[in-house]
Design a protein around this motif. Structure first.
Motif, short mmCIF file in Angstrom:
data_model
loop_
_atom_site.label_atom_id
_atom_site.label_comp_id
_atom_site.label_asym_id
_atom_site.label_seq_id
_atom_site.Cartn_x
_atom_site.Cartn_y
_atom_site.Cartn_z
N LEU C 613 49.50 31.79 45.19
CA LEU C 613 48.37 32.21 44.35
C LEU C 613 48.86 32.91 43.09
O LEU C 613 48.40 32.63 41.98
CB LEU C 613 47.49 33.17 45.16
N SER C 614 49.83 33.81 43.28
CA SER C 614 50.30 34.56 42.11
C SER C 614 50.97 33.63 41.11
O SER C 614 50.98 33.90 39.91
CB SER C 614 51.27 35.65 42.54
N ALA C 615 51.51 32.52 41.60
CA ALA C 615 52.21 31.63 40.68
C ALA C 615 51.24 30.77 39.89
O ALA C 615 51.53 30.40 38.75
CB ALA C 615 53.20 30.75 41.44
N ILE C 616 50.09 30.45 40.46
CA ILE C 616 49.24 29.49 39.76
C ILE C 616 48.03 30.13 39.09
O ILE C 616 47.43 29.53 38.21
CB ILE C 616 48.75 28.36 40.70
N THR C 617 47.70 31.35 39.47
CA THR C 617 46.43 31.88 38.96
C THR C 617 46.46 32.13 37.45
O THR C 617 47.52 32.36 36.87
CB THR C 617 46.07 33.19 39.67
N LYS C 618 45.29 32.08 36.85
CA LYS C 618 45.20 32.33 35.41
C LYS C 618 44.80 33.76 35.13
O LYS C 618 44.89 34.24 34.02
CB LYS C 618 44.18 31.39 34.78
N SER C 619 44.31 34.45 36.14
CA SER C 619 43.85 35.83 35.92
C SER C 619 44.95 36.81 36.27
O SER C 619 45.63 36.67 37.29
CB SER C 619 42.62 36.07 36.78
N ARG C 620 45.09 37.79 35.43
CA ARG C 620 46.12 38.78 35.71
C ARG C 620 45.82 39.56 36.97
O ARG C 620 46.70 39.86 37.76
CB ARG C 620 46.18 39.79 34.58
N LEU C 621 44.56 39.92 37.13
CA LEU C 621 44.21 40.77 38.25
C LEU C 621 44.48 40.06 39.57
O LEU C 621 45.02 40.64 40.51
CB LEU C 621 42.74 41.18 38.13
N THR C 622 44.12 38.78 39.61
CA THR C 622 44.38 38.00 40.82
C THR C 622 45.88 37.98 41.11
O THR C 622 46.32 38.20 42.25
CB THR C 622 43.89 36.56 40.65
N ALA C 623 46.65 37.73 40.07
CA ALA C 623 48.10 37.68 40.26
C ALA C 623 48.60 39.01 40.80
O ALA C 623 49.45 39.06 41.71
CB ALA C 623 48.78 37.36 38.93
N LEU C 624 48.02 40.08 40.27
CA LEU C 624 48.45 41.41 40.68
C LEU C 624 48.14 41.65 42.15
O LEU C 624 48.99 42.12 42.92
CB LEU C 624 47.71 42.42 39.80
N VAL C 625 46.92 41.29 42.53
CA VAL C 625 46.53 41.47 43.92
C VAL C 625 47.43 40.64 44.82
O VAL C 625 47.94 41.12 45.85
CB VAL C 625 45.05 41.08 44.11
N ALA C 626 47.67 39.41 44.40
CA ALA C 626 48.53 38.54 45.20
C ALA C 626 49.90 39.16 45.38
O ALA C 626 50.48 39.16 46.47
CB ALA C 626 48.63 37.17 44.53
N LEU C 627 50.40 39.71 44.28
CA LEU C 627 51.71 40.33 44.33
C LEU C 627 51.74 41.49 45.32
O LEU C 627 52.69 41.65 46.09
CB LEU C 627 52.06 40.82 42.93
N SER C 628 50.67 42.30 45.29
CA SER C 628 50.68 43.43 46.21
C SER C 628 50.55 42.95 47.65
O SER C 628 51.13 43.56 48.56
CB SER C 628 49.58 44.41 45.85
N VAL C 629 49.85 41.84 47.85
CA VAL C 629 49.79 41.29 49.20
C VAL C 629 51.18 40.90 49.69
O VAL C 629 51.56 41.16 50.83
CB VAL C 629 48.82 40.09 49.25
N VAL C 630 51.95 40.30 48.79
CA VAL C 630 53.33 39.96 49.16
C VAL C 630 54.06 41.21 49.62
O VAL C 630 54.73 41.23 50.66
CB VAL C 630 54.07 39.31 47.96
N GLY C 631 53.92 42.28 48.82
CA GLY C 631 54.59 43.53 49.17
C GLY C 631 54.16 44.04 50.52
O GLY C 631 55.00 44.42 51.36
N TYR C 632 52.85 44.04 50.79
CA TYR C 632 52.38 44.57 52.07
C TYR C 632 52.83 43.69 53.23
O TYR C 632 53.13 44.20 54.31
CB TYR C 632 50.85 44.71 52.05
N ALA C 633 52.88 42.39 53.00
CA ALA C 633 53.37 41.51 54.05
C ALA C 633 54.80 41.85 54.42
O ALA C 633 55.17 41.92 55.61
CB ALA C 633 53.25 40.05 53.61
#
Lengths: 118, 138, 768
Positions: C613-633
């Protein structure tokens, strides 16, 4: 499980590199974070993974009596996490300043024109 | 972010979080925890306050700028690590009090070293965050 | 002894805080430092003459066998005496010559540094130490040549000198390391015992090449000679000190020092004779066409250095004696001539030999010194140069190798030219008719004529009583040859071949001196040959190299960050896959792998989804959330595998990072899609290849059996030594406390960086 971790690490690295190759500075930063995570996991995996046994001696004992997770990679990763926070915050701020200066997120806008090349 | 629920919750959460961070710091030698985590939790507490009541108010609450934590923490760590030199021992040798203190347990130089780390982490994190939010308002 | 050697360095350090005092008055007394060194070394003379040597040793880097290991024998002592003796006079002379210059204190600092470097060079017994001092001489010479730091020519010359001597120095280091590896010692004295082994070693040729490269560049041998005439941009005292008497002889010293170790093979002898021979003839011939007094002296110095190399190449007992004596002879008269030139220049403002005449009427003491030095350089009897010349002919006529007639003729020719240039500089300006414009010239203060006078006086004293020097000279020659022999220098040998040759030389010199005048036409013709000169070729080569570097840089460094990343990644993928493909094939030991549970698969899927998701999304916020999900995982993974400390830290850091991003980024526009699908596909391929390689490496490492020593040690001692029970924390604050200390320092620096970055205001004008 190791195999699954290896796959995850590989994908973390791959996506990190993919992000690094983009023109957007925000993506670049995300790529760095992803690669950092991948590296941490890699160290963690190579130290040998042991489910559920933290390297902490039990309350009543003074030596380890059962198997424990390897503490050295953990100490390394802990350091790495904190340091990478420092780097990330610096990079984020740098990015913000560049954005304020150029009003652009495009890395190519940072280049000096070719005529001025040495 | 002027959410009434957040504000009310924060008012209760902050002392708890700060207490928890000190708890983490002190137990670090025997259980999971330590200066890094403790410092991060403490700074999260302040960040939370900042989100609820605006960063300026947080700064006012803290009485002094968090960047002052950095030199204090660094000196605590450095002093605790060179202290053994005055007892004719190599630098960073752990020195311990003979008897455990109440609540704190065994007190030694490495505890002070960890306290230094704790302070530096708080200072660094808050300094960065406050600086950014500060400049964002301009 | 160490104090004596390092006195110059101490002076250099002293110059920093006391520069102002030196600029004013103190410079007049600095000569006491080399003087005390000179006296110290004079006091060592009886020791050496008694056939003993002196060693001083001080541990520096004992683990690598690199120690401050000093050794004083005849050869070292001769050089030390020259360095400190001439140094005393130069220090004195420079105080007057450079009076009122802005950077006088700096000049003395460099000079002191040079003195230390040179003394260290000639007295160190450790071969690495020798190299360190060797480089120090190059560096201090660089500063001294470029002393006139606003003159572009001086800058260029300084750089040329540094490039040439520094390049030679690098090769020398290679040779020196090879030698010490073969001989298994860093001590020069001890290497003599491995001489045979070294000479028969298959790398012998390469060692020689490196040593020669070092020595020839330093001692300005053909084709590296051109830096020396350029170096004459330095103030005259420097030219006298470094570029005639001492530094350029460092190469000679090196060859002499290594003669017992590497010498006396045909390769050694013939290459030295060849290079030395060419240098001495080429430079001597060149000196005929110079009109600048310093230019003439520069070429005759090169020529003299050529003679020394040539003599070392002949490699007979006579040749060693001749070389030893000639070192002293040359240092005495050449330094005198340089100082005379300096004084003339100082008084009249010109060094053009055609414009100077009749100065004896106004500069009498200088004239006397110049004439004596000139006669010594021409080899007139009763002057020390005569002895030197005699010995050279003695060596060439009695050489075993080649055709001795040929060698003798070469030596005669060279000596004629050297004598001619000596006469030209030392006598020509003082004879004849004094021109109008110079009639008002006044004799400068005693500091400007006494030093050359003293040196010239030495030429006569040693010339009349050569026996006084034979003791030291025999030990110098013995040090070169590696075995002892006695020597008796005499003024009068009777009429024999050598005497006849001397007379022929004198006649030739006189003939050229009286018949020859440099004309402008010659200078013009000569300048057409500049294209063939080594200096020109080297310039071409360096220009080409620069152009190539520019082109290469512009190709590689094209200003696109992603291209750099791509180059690096592709290179890594290529080299790693090559290595992995050639290694053992990958086998996965399924038995040892731990089983996969439901939760782990869930976490993995969560993470992979977030990454995607973080790689393909166009929205910064989505990318950010995705990134934090990676971290929490990842955080959850740490919890599962017994790393609660990590989990907590990762969790806190992740939260803070999100806060940071939100604070900064929520104002920025959404991602723009800059690139087309084709490029994305290409990047996707590259990055997957990289990820694959990493995975492959991870699997390979997993298969290796590891022998852990560190972790069990920590685990066992955590309570015993550190009274802790959480191993990770104890490692951080106790076992590896230093790492943590530096880590928090780095953190503090990052925070200061952020602070200053944001507080720096961007000006409107810089927005462009």
């Amino acid at each position: 499980m190791e195999l699954l971790l290896v796959i995850m690490i590989a994908i973390l690295y791959a996506s990190g590199i993919f992000m690094l190759l983009r023109r957007s500075m925000v993506r670049l930063l995300m790529g760095i974070i992803l690669i950092g995570n991948g590296a941490n996991l890699l160290i963690f995996l190579l130290g040998g993974i042991t489910p559920g046994k933290p390297p902490v001696i039990a309350e009543t004992k003074s030596v380890f009596t059962e198997a424990y997770a390897d503490p050295v990679p953990q100490a390394l990763i802990l350091t790495a996490i904190v340091i990478s926070f420092g780097i990330q915050s610096f990079a984020i701020v740098l990015l913000r300043q560049v954005y304020r200066l150029l009003e652009s997120d495009d890395l190519d806008d940072l280049n000096t024109p070719l005529e001025e090349d040495i | 972010m002027k959410n009434i629920i957040l504000r009310t919750a924060t008012a209760y959460l902050i002392p708890l979080l700060l207490l928890f961070s000190v708890f983490l710091l002190l137990r670090g030698h025997y259980h999971p925890g330590g200066g890094f985590v403790g410092g991060l939790v403490a700074s999260i507490a302040f960040v939370l306050h900042g989100f609820a009541f605006k960063m300026q108010n947080t700064l006012r609450l803290m009485k002094f700028h968090p960047s002052k934590f950095i030199p204090v923490g660094l000196s605590v760590s450095i002093i605790s690590s060179i202290l053994p030199m005055f007892f004719k021992k190599p630098v960073m040798t752990g020195l311990w009090l003979n008897k455990p203190l109440p609540i704190l347990g065994n007190v030694g130089t490495s505890l002070f070293f960890d306290i230094g780390v704790y302070l530096v982490v708080i200072g660094v994190t808050l300094n960065i965050l406050f600086t950014i939010s500060d400049s964002g308002q301009q | 002894m160490i104090l004596t050697i390092f006195s110059g360095l101490i002076l250099a350090l002293f110059c920093v805080p006391f520069g102002r005092q030196i600029n004013k008055k103190l410079s007049n007394f600095l000569f006491l430092i080399p003087l005390s060194g000179f006296i110290y070394f004079l006091l060592q003379l009886p020791l050496i003459l008694a056939g003993q040597t002196k060693t001083v040793r001080y541990e520096w880097v004992p683990t690598f066998g690199i120690n401050l290991d000093f050794y004083l024998d005849g050869l070292s002592l001769l050089f030390s005496l020259l360095i400190t003796g001439i140094g005393t006079l130069i220090f004195l002379y420079a105080a007057a010559y450079l009076k009122g210059k802005q950077y006088l204190s700096r000049f003395y600092g460099y000079l002191g540094l040079f003195m230390t470097a040179m003394l260290g060079l000639v007295s160190s017994n450790n071969i690495i130490l020798l190299f360190v001092f060797w480089e120090l001489t190059s560096i201090s010479s660089f500063f001294l040549i470029g002393f006139d730091n606003e003159n572009e020519e001086a800058q260029k010359s300084a750089l040329t000198a540094l490039t040439i001597t520094g390049g030679g120095g690098l090769l020398l280091l290679g040779g020196v390391i090879l030698m010490s590896n073969i001989a298994e010692t860093y001590s020069i004295k001890a290497m003599v015992f491995s001489a045979e082994e070294l000479k028969n070693h298959s790398w012998y040729g390469f060692i020689l090449l490196s040593i020669f490269a070092g020595a020839f560049t330093k001692s300005a041998q053909f084709p590296f000679h051109f830096w020396l005439p350029n170096a004459m941009k330095a103030p005259t005292p420097v030219s006298a000190y470094l570029h005639s008497a001492t530094m350029v002889k460092a190469g000679i010293y090196l060859l002499a020092r290594f003669t017992p170790i590497l010498g006396n093979t045909s390769l050694w002898n013939y290459s030295l004779m060849f290079v030395g021979g060419i240098t001495m003839l080429y430079a001597a011939f060149h000196s005929l066409f110079r009109v600048d007094m310093k230019g003439i002296l520069a070429y005759s110095t090169i020529s003299a250095l050529g003679i020394l190399v040539f003599l070392l190449g002949i490699g007979t007992k006579d040749a060693y004696i001749a070389a030893s004596v000639f070192i002293l002879v040359h240092a005495l008269y050449k330094a005198t001539l340089f100082l005379v030139t300096g004084t003339v220049d100082y008084a009249t403002g010109t060094r053009d030999i055609r414009a100077l005449a009749g100065l004896r009427k106004v500069l009498l003491p200088v004239a006397i010194a110049g004439i004596i030095a000139a006669l010594s350089s021409a080899g007139v009897p009763l002057f020390y140069g005569f002895i030197g010349k005699d010995l050279i002919y003695e060596a060439t006529t009695h050489s075993f190798s080649l055709d001795s007639t040929f060698l003798t003729v070469a030596a005669i020719l060279t000596n004629i030219f050297i004598g001619y240039s000596g006469l030209l500089v030392g006598i020509k300006p003082f004879t004849g008719k004094l021109s109008e414009e110079h009639s008002t010239v006044r004799l400068p203060g005693w500091k400007l004529w006494l030093p050359p006078f003293i040196l010239a006086f030495c030429c006569i004293i040693f010339g009349c009583f050569p026996g006084r020097t034979s003791g030291l000279m025999s030990y110098v020659a013995s040090a070169i040859a590696g075995k002892h022999f006695n020597l008796d220098l005499k003024l009068w040998h009777g009429v024999n071949t050598v005497f006849l040759l001397s007379m022929i030389t004198l006649t030739g010199t006189a003939f050229i001196y009286f018949s020859r005048r440099v004309t402008n036409r010659e200078l013009i013709i000569l300048s057409t040959f500049n294209k063939l000169a080594p200096a020109y070729l080297v310039k071409k080569v360096t220009d080409g190299l620069l152009a190539f570097a520019k082109k290469f840089t512009n190709t590689m460094h094209n200003g696109y960050l992603r291209n750099y990343t791509m180059t690096i990644v592709l290179f890594m993928v290529g080299i790693l896959s090559f290595k992995l493909l050639n290694g053992t094939p990958l086998t996965i030991d399924w038995y040892h792998l731990s089983p996969v549970s439901f939760y782990e698969v869930t976490v993995a899927i969560l993470m992979l989804g977030a990454i995607f998701l973080s790689a393909i999304t166009k929205s910064r916020l989505t990318a950010l959330v995705a990134l934090s999900v990676v971290g929490y995982a990842i955080c959850i993974l740490y919890v599962m595998y017994g790393a609660p400390d990590l989990a907590m830290t990762q969790f806190a850091i992740d939260t803070l990072t999100v806060v940071l991003f939100v604070l900064v980024l929520f104002k920025l526009p959404p991602f723009l899609n800059f690139t087309n699908t084709k490029i994305k596909l290409r990047d996707g391929l590259i990055s997957s290849a990289f990820g694959g390689i990493i995975g492959w490496i991870a699997l390979t490492v997993l298969n290796e059996s590891v022998n852990k020593e560190v972790s069990p040690y920590y685990a066992e001692n955590v309570y015993k030594l550190a009274k802790g029970k959480n191993v990770v924390n104890v490692i951080l604050v106790d076992f590896r406390g230093f790492d943590t200390m530096f880590e928090i320092i780095v953190l503090a620096m990052a925070s200061i960086g952020v602070y200053s970055l944001l507080k720096v205001k961007v000006k409107k004008s810089e927005r462009e």
